[in-house]
Scaffold this active site. Structure first.
Site, PDB file in Angstrom:
ATOM      1  CE  LYS A  13       0.637   7.714   8.171  1.00 47.67           C
ATOM      2  NZ  LYS A  13       0.955   6.845   6.902  1.00 47.67           N
ATOM      3  NE  ARG A  88      -3.018   2.304  11.455  1.00 49.07           N
ATOM      4  CZ  ARG A  88      -2.262   2.148  10.461  1.00 49.07           C
ATOM      5  NH1 ARG A  88      -2.605   2.417   9.379  1.00 49.07           N
ATOM      6  NH2 ARG A  88      -1.016   1.978  10.747  1.00 49.07           N
ATOM      7  NE  ARG A 127       8.020   1.252   2.977  1.00 45.60           N
ATOM      8  CZ  ARG A 127       6.947   1.932   3.437  1.00 45.60           C
ATOM      9  NH1 ARG A 127       6.711   3.527   3.643  1.00 45.60           N
ATOM     10  NH2 ARG A 127       6.141   1.205   4.311  1.00 45.60           N
ATOM     11  NE  ARG A 161       6.958  -1.987   7.547  1.00 51.37           N
ATOM     12  CZ  ARG A 161       5.848  -1.239   7.645  1.00 51.37           C
ATOM     13  NH1 ARG A 161       6.217  -0.177   7.785  1.00 51.37           N
ATOM     14  NH2 ARG A 161       4.811  -1.698   7.694  1.00 51.37           N
ATOM     15  NE  ARG A 172       0.204  -2.235   5.575  1.00 51.96           N
ATOM     16  CZ  ARG A 172       1.374  -2.089   6.026  1.00 51.96           C
ATOM     17  NH1 ARG A 172       2.179  -1.359   5.006  1.00 51.96           N
ATOM     18  NH2 ARG A 172       1.720  -2.853   7.003  1.00 51.96           N
TER      19      ARG A 172
END
Length: 215
Positions: A13, A88, A127, A161, A172
């Site tokens: 996204k 959400r 990532r 992160r 998630r």
């Protein structure tokens, strides 16, 4: 043109929103980015959200709605915005409807990036970003041209992160399936929902999105 991009964390996204910002002059409204900025600044709302974010949970609707409402009042949002990672839940979708109505704004498209969970775990856990300019990289798919040197700004400082781990990603995904995916019918009734294969290449995903918004 006002859009919502839906999909679990790591679906792409943010990448697609950034492209739309550069190519179409739209404004990306990422609640995740806004919350992380508050965490970095050590604001009260940032401190309250920090523990929840690091555990992979979702911050309260009150915090998210308040941040978004204030951001929508900025003049640049009137030129067209992309909501990334919001709403959400059904409750947030209802709150967004009321918020936009009160501000005289409407939604044009809701685009869902559909992904495979196992591939997504691989994508997210690998990532990392440049700590200086924010350029994104991946252990397998996009390494810097020169090891340890950012392609964009030349910095040698990178970061990951703390919540980019398999357990958090799968948590998630479960939360997305249980809470966020069910909001799609909220918008389907209006005929503004489209689905895109989020596992395709970035260019193919971009082309699919362009075909939707250019109709």
């Amino acid at each position: 043109m006002n859009l919502i991009l839906l999909g679990p964390p790591g679906a792409g996204k943010g990448t697609q929103a950034s492209r739309l910002v550069k190519e179409r002059g739209m404004v990306q409204l990422s609640t995740g980015d806004m919350l992380r900025a508050a965490v970095s600044a050590g604001t009260p709302v940032g401190l309250a959200a920090k523990a929840v974010m690091e555990s992979g949970g979702l911050v309260s609707d009150e915090i998210v709605n308040g941040i978004l409402s204030e951001r929508l009042d900025h003049p640049d949002a009137r030129a067209g915005f992309i909501l990334d990672g919001y709403p959400r839940t059904d409750v947030q979708a209802d709150a967004l409807d009321a918020m936009l109505s009160a501000k005289g704004l409407t939604l044009d498209h809701v685009i869902e990036l559909v992904v495979d969970e196992d591939v997504l775990v691989d994508r997210v856990t690998g990532r990392f970003t440049c700590a200086k300019c924010g350029e994104g990289y991946h252990d397998r798919y996009k390494l810097p041209a020169v090891d340890g040197v950012c392609d964009a700004c030349g910095s040698g400082d990178f970061k990951r992160r703390s919540d980019d781990n398999e357990g958090t990603v799968r948590q998630r995904m479960a939360e997305y399936r249980a809470k966020t995916a069910p909001i799609i019918p909220h918008y389907s009734a209006r005929g503004i929902v489209a689905r895109v294969d989020g596992m395709a290449s970035m260019d193919d995903v971009a082309a699919s999105i362009d075909a939707i918004v250019d109709v």
